[in-house]
Each structure stands twice: as structure tokens, then as C-alpha cells.
Enzyme design. Sequence first.
Site, PDB file in Angstrom:
ATOM      1  N   ASN A 145     -25.220 -77.403 -16.735  1.00  0.00           N
ATOM      2  CA  ASN A 145     -24.511 -78.148 -17.764  1.00  0.00           C
ATOM      3  C   ASN A 145     -23.105 -77.560 -17.920  1.00  0.00           C
ATOM      4  O   ASN A 145     -22.798 -76.479 -17.395  1.00  0.00           O
ATOM      5  CB  ASN A 145     -25.314 -78.218 -19.075  1.00  0.00           C
ATOM      6  CG  ASN A 145     -25.421 -76.884 -19.788  1.00  0.00           C
ATOM      7  OD1 ASN A 145     -24.427 -76.166 -19.955  1.00  0.00           O
ATOM      8  ND2 ASN A 145     -26.625 -76.536 -20.231  1.00  0.00           N
ATOM      9  N   ARG A 156     -17.209 -65.898 -12.151  1.00  0.00           N
ATOM     10  CA  ARG A 156     -17.223 -65.906 -10.688  1.00  0.00           C
ATOM     11  C   ARG A 156     -15.915 -66.354 -10.041  1.00  0.00           C
ATOM     12  O   ARG A 156     -15.724 -66.127  -8.838  1.00  0.00           O
ATOM     13  CB  ARG A 156     -18.364 -66.785 -10.185  1.00  0.00           C
ATOM     14  CG  ARG A 156     -19.739 -66.335 -10.659  1.00  0.00           C
ATOM     15  CD  ARG A 156     -20.107 -64.966 -10.159  1.00  0.00           C
ATOM     16  NE  ARG A 156     -21.483 -64.621 -10.513  1.00  0.00           N
ATOM     17  CZ  ARG A 156     -22.122 -63.557 -10.028  1.00  0.00           C
ATOM     18  NH1 ARG A 156     -21.518 -62.710  -9.222  1.00  0.00           N
ATOM     19  NH2 ARG A 156     -23.362 -63.300 -10.407  1.00  0.00           N
TER      20      ARG A 156
END
Length: 190
Positions: A145, A156
Site C-alpha cells: 500500500n 531503500r
Amino acid sequence: MLTVPIVQLLSITPEAESLIERAGCTCYGSTPGRPTQRIARWIEMGHESVLEHASATFAVTCSRVASHELVRHRLASYSQQSQRYCPAEPDFYVPAELAQEPLYTELLRDGAHTYGLLLGQGIPRQLARYLLPGATLTEIVVTMNFRELRHFIRLRASPRAQPEMAELARAMLAILTQKVPSVFGDLAKN
Ligand SMILES: Cc1cc2nc3c(=O)[nH]c(=O)nc-3n(C[C@H](O)[C@H](O)[C@H](O)COP(=O)(O)OP(=O)(O)OC[C@H]3O[C@@H](n4cnc5c(N)ncnc54)[C@H](O)[C@@H]3O)c2cc1C
């Protein structure tokens, strides 16, 4: 050898900004009509649960090293190519820094050859795969989501992340920023 990571958007919640605004307006008894401004404000104040109503699904081709890092993100759904069932010949990720390193490429080639020999002797894939390295390419489909996607990208796409992962996360961010700028645009500026 493929140039990886490859990131392909398979699906995204249609009219996601309107949906998120509609959900958020429920909280405040307000009338929808200004999604961009409202979403930016809710993100700024930390009212991020409204972002959970929308999601995106990507097909990612990357190394097993990167997919192992990806699946550490628990608020997601995954379907990954099986090394037990898929007959594909192994292909490998070559980091740019190692592309000219003969030892690296030789060992990959030798490993693939030995893997093929084992299969040729009737050894099942589920056993032969133990000698495949972390560089082995895999395909994985991931659904997150929007709230989790923001969290994932913050961690990341950062310069602190492992370079292949950072490339993967930045490719996702580029797609998401184009599709849903009010939700992901601030991350692209960082
Ligand atoms: C630069 C970097 C280096 C790393 N190095 C290592 C390493 O050396 N070794 C290692 O093992 N891992 C390492 N990791 C992985 C890291 O510890 C996390 O496992 C990974 O980033 C997943 O993130 P997350 O925990 O936020 O999980 P997500 O699944 O993305 O969870 C999202 C958020 O939900 C909440 N949440 C989810 N599950 C729980 C729970 N059970 N309890 C409480 N809150 C929860 C947390 O707020 C969490 O931040 C590294 C990650 C990064 C980015």
C-alpha cells in the site's frame, strides 16, 4: 546477461488521489475536491493511514540478494519465482564494479555449469539450487500500500541502502511520482 533491476508496474489503484482524499475527508466531515493540497497536508502532519487505501503492484527482476532484502518488508504481499519448480536456466546479476573482474564472472559461469551437470544427473532442482549464488536472478511480484511504499522508499532509495536495492527503489519511486505526484513527489525531491 540482463541489465537489472527491472521494475515494471503491473497495477495501481485507479484514481488513487481521489480515493485517499475521500477517505481522509470522512475523518474531518469535509467535502472532497482538493486532493493535492489535502494529501500533502495529511502527510506533513503524519496522518498517513489514509494512504493505506491505495496500493501498487510491481514485477521486479533482481538478484536473490536484493529480493532477500525486499521481503524483509513485512507489510506487503509477494509471489516469487520458485527455484524448485521453474525450469529456467540461471542468469546472474553483475554489479558494475565487478563487470571487469574475471574471477567473479568465471565463478558464475562455473557455478551455472555445475548446476546444469547436477540436473543432468537427475539431481532434483530443490537440491541442486543450494549451490546457486546470491547473484542468481529472480522475478518477484510485490504489492504494497502507499504508506508502506513511502516507508520502503525512504529506507531503500537512500544512499545508505545497498546499491542494487537503491536502484530498484528509485525505479519504483520514478513510476509512482509520475502516477501519483501528491503522494510520492516529496520523496523524489529528497
Ligand atoms: C541500510 C539498511 C541496512 C540494514 N542492515 C541490516 C542488517 O545488517 N541485518 C538485518 O537483519 N537487517 C538489516 N536491515 C533490514 C531492517 O532491519 C529491516 O528489517 C528492513 O528494512 C524492513 O523494514 P521494517 O522493519 O521497517 O519493516 P516493514 O515490514 O517495512 O515495516 C514497516 C513498519 O511497520 C512496523 N512494524 C512492522 N512489523 C512490526 C513488528 N513486528 N513490531 C513492531 N512494528 C512493526 C514498523 O514501524 C516498521 O518500520 C537493514 C536495512 C537498511 C535500510
